[in-house]
Design a protein around this motif. Structure first.
Motif, PDB file in Angstrom:
ATOM      1  N   VAL A  28      -0.520 -28.715 -38.639  1.00  0.00           N
ATOM      2  CA  VAL A  28      -1.160 -30.164 -38.876  1.00  0.00           C
ATOM      3  C   VAL A  28      -0.943 -30.532 -40.240  1.00  0.00           C
ATOM      4  CG1 VAL A  28      -3.139 -31.533 -39.362  1.00  0.00           C
ATOM      5  CG2 VAL A  28      -2.989 -29.672 -37.407  1.00  0.00           C
ATOM      6  N   ALA A  29      -1.010 -29.833 -41.454  1.00  0.00           N
ATOM      7  CA  ALA A  29      -0.653 -30.225 -42.773  1.00  0.00           C
ATOM      8  C   ALA A  29       1.038 -30.644 -42.967  1.00  0.00           C
ATOM      9  CB  ALA A  29      -0.913 -29.023 -43.749  1.00  0.00           C
ATOM     10  N   PRO A  34       2.702 -37.102 -47.228  1.00  0.00           N
ATOM     11  CA  PRO A  34       2.664 -38.342 -47.622  1.00  0.00           C
ATOM     12  C   PRO A  34       3.931 -38.966 -47.955  1.00  0.00           C
ATOM     13  CG  PRO A  34       2.513 -36.531 -49.302  1.00  0.00           C
ATOM     14  CD  PRO A  34       2.233 -35.798 -48.178  1.00  0.00           C
ATOM     15  N   ASN A  35       4.069 -40.324 -47.883  1.00  0.00           N
ATOM     16  CA  ASN A  35       5.476 -40.724 -48.080  1.00  0.00           C
ATOM     17  C   ASN A  35       5.690 -41.158 -49.761  1.00  0.00           C
ATOM     18  OD1 ASN A  35       3.533 -43.119 -48.773  1.00  0.00           O
ATOM     19  ND2 ASN A  35       4.133 -44.051 -46.610  1.00  0.00           N
ATOM     20  N   ARG A  41       2.667 -40.344 -43.405  1.00  0.00           N
ATOM     21  CA  ARG A  41       3.634 -40.937 -42.866  1.00  0.00           C
ATOM     22  C   ARG A  41       3.611 -40.759 -41.257  1.00  0.00           C
ATOM     23  NH1 ARG A  41       8.939 -38.885 -44.941  1.00  0.00           N
ATOM     24  NH2 ARG A  41       7.973 -38.799 -47.205  1.00  0.00           N
ATOM     25  N   ASN A  42       2.425 -39.732 -40.744  1.00  0.00           N
ATOM     26  CA  ASN A  42       2.180 -39.954 -39.423  1.00  0.00           C
ATOM     27  C   ASN A  42       1.982 -41.212 -38.859  1.00  0.00           C
ATOM     28  OD1 ASN A  42       0.840 -38.856 -37.005  1.00  0.00           O
ATOM     29  ND2 ASN A  42       1.382 -36.822 -37.630  1.00  0.00           N
ATOM     30  N   LEU A  43       2.317 -41.392 -37.642  1.00  0.00           N
ATOM     31  CA  LEU A  43       2.242 -42.660 -36.895  1.00  0.00           C
ATOM     32  C   LEU A  43       0.499 -42.765 -36.475  1.00  0.00           C
ATOM     33  CD1 LEU A  43       5.417 -43.210 -34.817  1.00  0.00           C
ATOM     34  CD2 LEU A  43       4.427 -44.424 -37.156  1.00  0.00           C
ATOM     35  N   ARG A  49      -5.260 -45.175 -46.359  1.00  0.00           N
ATOM     36  CA  ARG A  49      -4.469 -45.206 -47.784  1.00  0.00           C
ATOM     37  C   ARG A  49      -4.758 -43.368 -48.581  1.00  0.00           C
ATOM     38  NH1 ARG A  49      -1.257 -48.392 -48.609  1.00  0.00           N
ATOM     39  NH2 ARG A  49      -1.264 -48.250 -50.734  1.00  0.00           N
ATOM     40  N   GLY A  50      -3.869 -43.164 -49.018  1.00  0.00           N
ATOM     41  CA  GLY A  50      -3.878 -41.587 -49.673  1.00  0.00           C
ATOM     42  C   GLY A  50      -3.928 -40.552 -48.632  1.00  0.00           C
TER      43      GLY A  50
END
Length: 121
Positions: A28-29, A34-35, A41-43, A49-50
């Motif tokens: 899952v991690a 993060p982008n 970045r996961n849909l 945010r964050g």
């Protein structure tokens, strides 16, 4: 092309006590990285945010899947093989914990007790 799970390739730490939880949390991690702006970045996490909720929960699960780290050093044993109580500084920190802070009660008074008789209404 078959996509391999990261948990299948990762080396599990020695202190893991729940391998299934640790591997699932790692996957899952890995899926919720993060982008460039620090957002997930996961849909499934669009608009968060964050660090997303899934990533925070996965990090917490990875921690819970491992053996807790000792907080203090183990107690030393005395010559008769009993555990030592602790230093005088440690004892001083706990002095008075189980005694009343009420001055009347400390003198042996009963000012802190409820009345023996209840006035009639």
């Amino acid at each position: 092309m078959i996509r391999e799970r990261l948990s299948a390739l990762a080396v599990m730490p020695d202190d893991v006590i729940d391998p299934l939880l640790w591997r699932l949390a790692l996957d899952v991690a890995a899926a919720h990285q993060p982008n460039e702006h620090g957002d997930c970045r996961n849909l499934q996490c669009v608009g968060q945010r964050g660090m997303c909720t899934a990533a925070r929960t996965a990090r917490r699960a990875m921690t819970k899947a491992r053996r807790p780290r000792p907080v203090a050093a183990p107690l030393a044993r005395s010559a008769d093989h009993h555990h030592a109580v602790g230093s005088s500084q440690t004892l001083a920190r706990f002095r008075g914990w189980f005694t009343s802070t009420d001055p009347e009660a400390a003198r042996g008074g009963r000012g802190w007790l409820l009345p023996v008789t209840v006035p009639a209404a």
